[in-house]
Write an enzyme that holds these catalytic residues in place. Structure first.
Site, PDB file in Angstrom:
ATOM      1  N   SER A 322       0.798  -1.224   0.000  1.00  0.00           N
ATOM      2  CA  SER A 322       0.000   0.000   0.000  1.00  0.00           C
ATOM      3  C   SER A 322       0.828   1.271   0.000  1.00  0.00           C
ATOM      4  CB  SER A 322      -0.993  -0.022   1.160  1.00  0.00           C
ATOM      5  OG  SER A 322      -2.223  -0.507   0.695  1.00  0.00           O
ATOM      6  N   ASP A 333       8.766   5.046 -11.121  1.00  0.00           N
ATOM      7  CA  ASP A 333       8.181   5.531 -12.374  1.00  0.00           C
ATOM      8  C   ASP A 333       8.755   6.878 -12.788  1.00  0.00           C
ATOM      9  OD1 ASP A 333       6.694   3.246 -12.403  1.00  0.00           O
ATOM     10  OD2 ASP A 333       4.790   4.190 -11.884  1.00  0.00           O
ATOM     11  N   LYS A 347      -1.494  -4.162  -3.130  1.00  0.00           N
ATOM     12  CA  LYS A 347      -2.752  -3.636  -2.585  1.00  0.00           C
ATOM     13  C   LYS A 347      -2.906  -2.195  -3.033  1.00  0.00           C
ATOM     14  CE  LYS A 347      -5.424  -2.653   1.539  1.00  0.00           C
ATOM     15  NZ  LYS A 347      -5.538  -1.203   1.307  1.00  0.00           N
TER      16      LYS A 347
END
Length: 440
Positions: A322, A333, A347
């Site tokens: 999470s 990214d 999750k």
């Protein structure tokens, strides 16, 4: 040790963890469509909590079809019953939530809700010791005193054995049972009888206080010729951002060559804590975006507030979940860091947690989140740039010998050092160091 502040400073925060992810709001709701007489009939009844739960799910759950469950019919079934105890009401709530098929939308009994709010607040009222039971002697032992706590100031030490608590022997007592005896109201006192090697037993009287729990740990590691700022995060509590800020600034002042950020085993925490921490590493770029039940989208981005531009490697494993995945995904990214380790938990949903009228709580899934890539990582996780899984034997060794974690005896950490070294050298380009930065 784990009483929580009744001021609820963490309420109305979004939290994401591998167990649950929450927006905590203090709420008391009257039944939908009810009049005053119906409201009065429900007051002080176990049925009150049942209807509060139904309403919150009805208003917030991310899937308006409720997994094809007739949620209106569920309400009628719940309210047509009589509940003679809280336990009956709690069971009915759990039975009603089960068909939705979401393990993260769940009911929390009062003690569970206390534990959750303690965890997300990053604060406890107590004396500030981490305890365990020695496997060999079966004695209750102090693992460590928390810095600046009453126990720390009283100079209690790791390895001290707790023989009695307020005169009650701890023989055969679990750490949880001992914690229940030690915790209490701020300002009250507790007396521990301590056994320390080389000394006679002695008593220490401690005054309970509100304690900030450390969730960020850091140290400077000299790995060959490379100065590594090593930072680990246990969870994203409300105090984690300020603790992370202190860690980065302190390590920056010690002229580190780069950083290893260890998120292994981190189940998550407050969403905004993960966003604030991401901004300490990123100057620009999206961090995460969420989509709610109506398709409403909310984006969170960096804001030119990074505290360092030094090379960074992030360590993750299958228990990084999470909020950990939000941070790792944002850094990966945006090409701010290289991610090393095992595929993360996977999750990608957010819950809200509400306090109910009897002290219990409810976690409700309210949105889904996506990393900057837009890839749905739910049930899939984030794939590391450099994948290195531990064998069962390696995992057992690190669990049974925690002092080996983040040393060259830790295969994932060792790989992180290699990646960091290569990144440091690459960023120096033609300005190669006169001495090699070797970590092998």
């Amino acid at each position: 040790m784990n009483q929580y502040s009744k001021t609820f400073p963490w309420l109305k925060s979004i939290l994401v963890t591998g167990a649950i992810a929450t927006t905590a709001t203090l709420s008391w709701l009257a039944p939908i469509g009810s009049n005053r007489s119906v409201f009065a009939a429900l007051e002080d009844s176990p049925k009150t909590v049942v209807d509060e739960v139904w309403q919150l799910v009805n208003q917030e759950y991310v899937d308006p079809s409720f997994n094809q469950v007739d949620w209106q019919a569920t309400r009628q079934q719940l309210l047509n019953r009589n509940y003679t105890s809280s336990e009956q009401a709690y069971k009915a709530i759990r039975d009603a939530l089960e068909p939705i098929g979401d393990p993260y939308t769940r009911f929390l009994e009062p003690e569970q809700f206390k534990a959750l709010t303690d965890q997300t607040a990053g604060e406890l009222s107590g004396v500030g010791i981490r305890m365990g039971v020695d496997e060999k002697t079966q004695k209750l032992v102090i693992i460590e005193p928390i810095e600046n706590s009453p126990a720390f100031k009283a100079e209690l030490k790791s390895g001290d054995k707790i023989i009695a608590i307020d005169g009650k022997s701890t023989q055969g007592m679990s750490a949880e049972e001992a914690s229940a005896l030690i915790r209490g109201e701020v300002g009250s006192s507790v007396t521990l009888k301590i056994s320390r090697q080389g000394q006679n037993h002695f008593d220490v009287t401690l005054t309970r206080a509100q304690i900030e729990l450390p969730s960020v740990h850091y140290t400077l590691k000299q790995e060959g010729q490379m100065r590594v700022g090593y930072i680990s995060i246990d969870e994203f509590s409300s105090h984690a951002p300020e603790q992370m800020q202190r860690a980065i600034r302190n390590l920056n002042s010690q002229d580190v060559n780069g950083y290893v950020l260890d998120l292994r085993g981190n189940p998550g925490g407050l969403l905004y804590a993960s966003i604030e921490i991401a901004r300490m590493w990123l100057d620009e770029g999206e961090i995460v975006h969420t989509i709610d039940r109506k398709g409403g989208e909310q984006k969170f981005s960096a804001n030119q507030s990074a505290l360092t531009q030094l090379p960074l490697v992030v360590l993750v494993d299958g228990y990084s979940a999470s909020a950990s995945e939000i941070l790792a995904g944002a850094l990966k990214d945006n090409k701010r860091a290289r991610v090393v380790g095992s595929t993360t938990f996977g999750k990608a949903v957010v819950q809200s947690v509400h306090s109910l009228s009897d002290g219990s709580g409810l976690a409700v899934t309210i949105s889904r989140y996506y990393p900057p890539s837009g890839i749905d990582i739910n049930h899939k996780g984030i794939s590391p740039d450099v994948k290195i899984d531990l064998t069962s034997a390696q995992q057992r060794r690190l669990v049974t010998q925690p002092m080996l974690r983040a040393t060259i005896e830790d295969p994932q950490y060792k790989q992180a050092l290699t990646v960091l070294e290569n990144t440091v050298l690459a960023e120096r380009g033609l300005n190669q160091p006169t001495e090699p930065i070797s970590v092998r």
